[in-house]
Design a protein around this motif. Structure first.
Motif, PDB file in Angstrom:
ATOM      1  N   VAL A  20       0.830  -1.211   0.000  1.00  0.00           N
ATOM      2  CA  VAL A  20       0.000   0.000   0.000  1.00  0.00           C
ATOM      3  C   VAL A  20       0.865   1.262   0.000  1.00  0.00           C
ATOM      4  O   VAL A  20       0.512   2.283  -0.599  1.00  0.00           O
ATOM      5  CB  VAL A  20      -0.940   0.003   1.225  1.00  0.00           C
ATOM      6  CG1 VAL A  20      -1.660   1.339   1.365  1.00  0.00           C
ATOM      7  CG2 VAL A  20      -1.964  -1.129   1.108  1.00  0.00           C
ATOM      8  N   SER A  21       2.015   1.204   0.671  1.00  0.00           N
ATOM      9  CA  SER A  21       2.868   2.383   0.802  1.00  0.00           C
ATOM     10  C   SER A  21       3.341   2.935  -0.534  1.00  0.00           C
ATOM     11  O   SER A  21       3.630   4.130  -0.651  1.00  0.00           O
ATOM     12  CB  SER A  21       4.077   2.065   1.688  1.00  0.00           C
ATOM     13  OG  SER A  21       4.997   1.210   1.027  1.00  0.00           O
ATOM     14  N   TYR A  24      -0.486   4.418  -1.885  1.00  0.00           N
ATOM     15  CA  TYR A  24      -1.191   5.307  -0.957  1.00  0.00           C
ATOM     16  C   TYR A  24      -0.392   5.439   0.337  1.00  0.00           C
ATOM     17  O   TYR A  24      -0.707   4.794   1.345  1.00  0.00           O
ATOM     18  CB  TYR A  24      -2.590   4.776  -0.647  1.00  0.00           C
ATOM     19  CG  TYR A  24      -3.460   4.558  -1.854  1.00  0.00           C
ATOM     20  CD1 TYR A  24      -3.989   5.640  -2.559  1.00  0.00           C
ATOM     21  CD2 TYR A  24      -3.743   3.269  -2.317  1.00  0.00           C
ATOM     22  CE1 TYR A  24      -4.793   5.436  -3.682  1.00  0.00           C
ATOM     23  CE2 TYR A  24      -4.532   3.051  -3.422  1.00  0.00           C
ATOM     24  CZ  TYR A  24      -5.057   4.151  -4.103  1.00  0.00           C
ATOM     25  OH  TYR A  24      -5.843   3.957  -5.210  1.00  0.00           O
ATOM     26  N   THR A  27      -2.312   6.224   3.618  1.00  0.00           N
ATOM     27  CA  THR A  27      -3.085   5.077   4.107  1.00  0.00           C
ATOM     28  C   THR A  27      -2.161   4.063   4.778  1.00  0.00           C
ATOM     29  O   THR A  27      -2.489   3.504   5.832  1.00  0.00           O
ATOM     30  CB  THR A  27      -3.835   4.396   2.946  1.00  0.00           C
ATOM     31  OG1 THR A  27      -4.727   5.340   2.347  1.00  0.00           O
ATOM     32  CG2 THR A  27      -4.629   3.197   3.441  1.00  0.00           C
TER      33      THR A  27
END
Length: 285
Positions: A20-21, A24, A27
């Protein structure tokens, strides 16, 4: 088998946050902090309290949007405040209470944020210190005892809310540096360096905390109260070197080194030492 499954789950969570990093980052930072700050153990149910807590006077206090649980074993004008650690609650003090009650003192204990019967899902040291500040203001305990992250919070409190009320402090198995805690978390989940930086930035943005400067040894160096620190060489939760750093920075503190007690530090000999430190005499057993 259970340990293997737990490790697989942790790694899976870390893999997801890492992925995810890249897309986003905001997030990913929230997710990393969420898993870091939310305890999975330590909560209690009102209808199933341990006997030691049922023997105390219980009171719910409010602080802003939060409520926290306080327990009191009433005694004389000497007051002692107990501050437990991560994924625990006030019942962890049951063995030490046996000794402290012999002094006739009034003993007060609180459940940390998101622990015991206190509200919330997130634990953080600054908020826990605010709870302590409420109790210090209301009851003025002369002695403050903290275990693990409760000990780290006690150090943070006494350095950020300096006062002459607390005369003696007992710190048991406390971690020293926030960056060390975060590095251990990073390694446990297999997080990448980008997520680690995002976590550091999260603390700076939301708590105005530079993780490199968030250190128990720095806090201890500012404390005027007398201290007794204990740390076990075999502690597999918080490294012995963490306690050693705190002890080396505290101007007026005795460092007790134990072996074979692990992180819990439950031990009659140590409890007798604590009693003697607080009251200047041996417990009448």
């Amino acid at each position: 088998m259970q340990k293997l499954l737990t490790n697989i789950v942790k790694r899976a969570v870390g893999f997801y946050i890492n992925a995810v990093s890249h897309v986003y980052p905001a997030t990913a930072a929230k997710l990393a902090y969420k898993f870091f700050s939310e305890p999975r153990e330590g909560k209690l149910a009102k209808d199933r309290l341990p006997d030691v807590l049922q023997s105390a006077d219980a009171e719910i206090l409010t602080h802003g949007e939060f409520i926290f649980q306080m327990y009191t074993w009433k005694g004389n004008d000497t007051k002692i405040l107990l501050v437990h650690g991560w994924e625990s609650n006030t019942s962890r003090w049951e063995q030490l209470l046996t000794y402290l009650k012999k002094s006739g003192s009034t003993i007060i204990a609180i459940d940390a944020p998101a622990h015991g019967l206190s509200s919330g899902t997130e634990f953080n040291i600054p908020r826990y210190a605010e709870f302590i500040h409420v109790i210090i203001g209301r009851h003025k305990p002369q002695v403050l005892i903290g275990h693990s992250l409760g000990g780290a919070t006690a150090l943070y409190y006494q350095s950020h809310y300096p006062n002459d009320v607390v005369e003696k402090m007992v710190i048991l198995g406390a971690p020293c540096d926030l960056d060390t805690i975060l590095n251990n978390y990073k390694n446990m989940l297999g997080l990448n360096n980008k997520v680690f930086s995002l976590l550091q930035n999260h603390f700076l943005k939301h708590f105005r905390i530079s993780t490199k400067d968030f250190s128990g040894s720095l806090f201890a160096s500012k404390i005027k109260a007398k201290g007794l620190l204990a740390h076990d060489i075999d502690d597999d939760v918080v490294a012995f070197t963490e306690g050693k750093k705190i002890a080396g920075a505290w101007p007026d503190a005795e460092f007790v080194v134990t072996k074979g007690l692990g992180h819990s530090l439950h031990d009659d000999k140590l409890y007798k030492k604590i009693y003697s430190f607080i009251f200047g005499k041996e417990a009448a057993l």
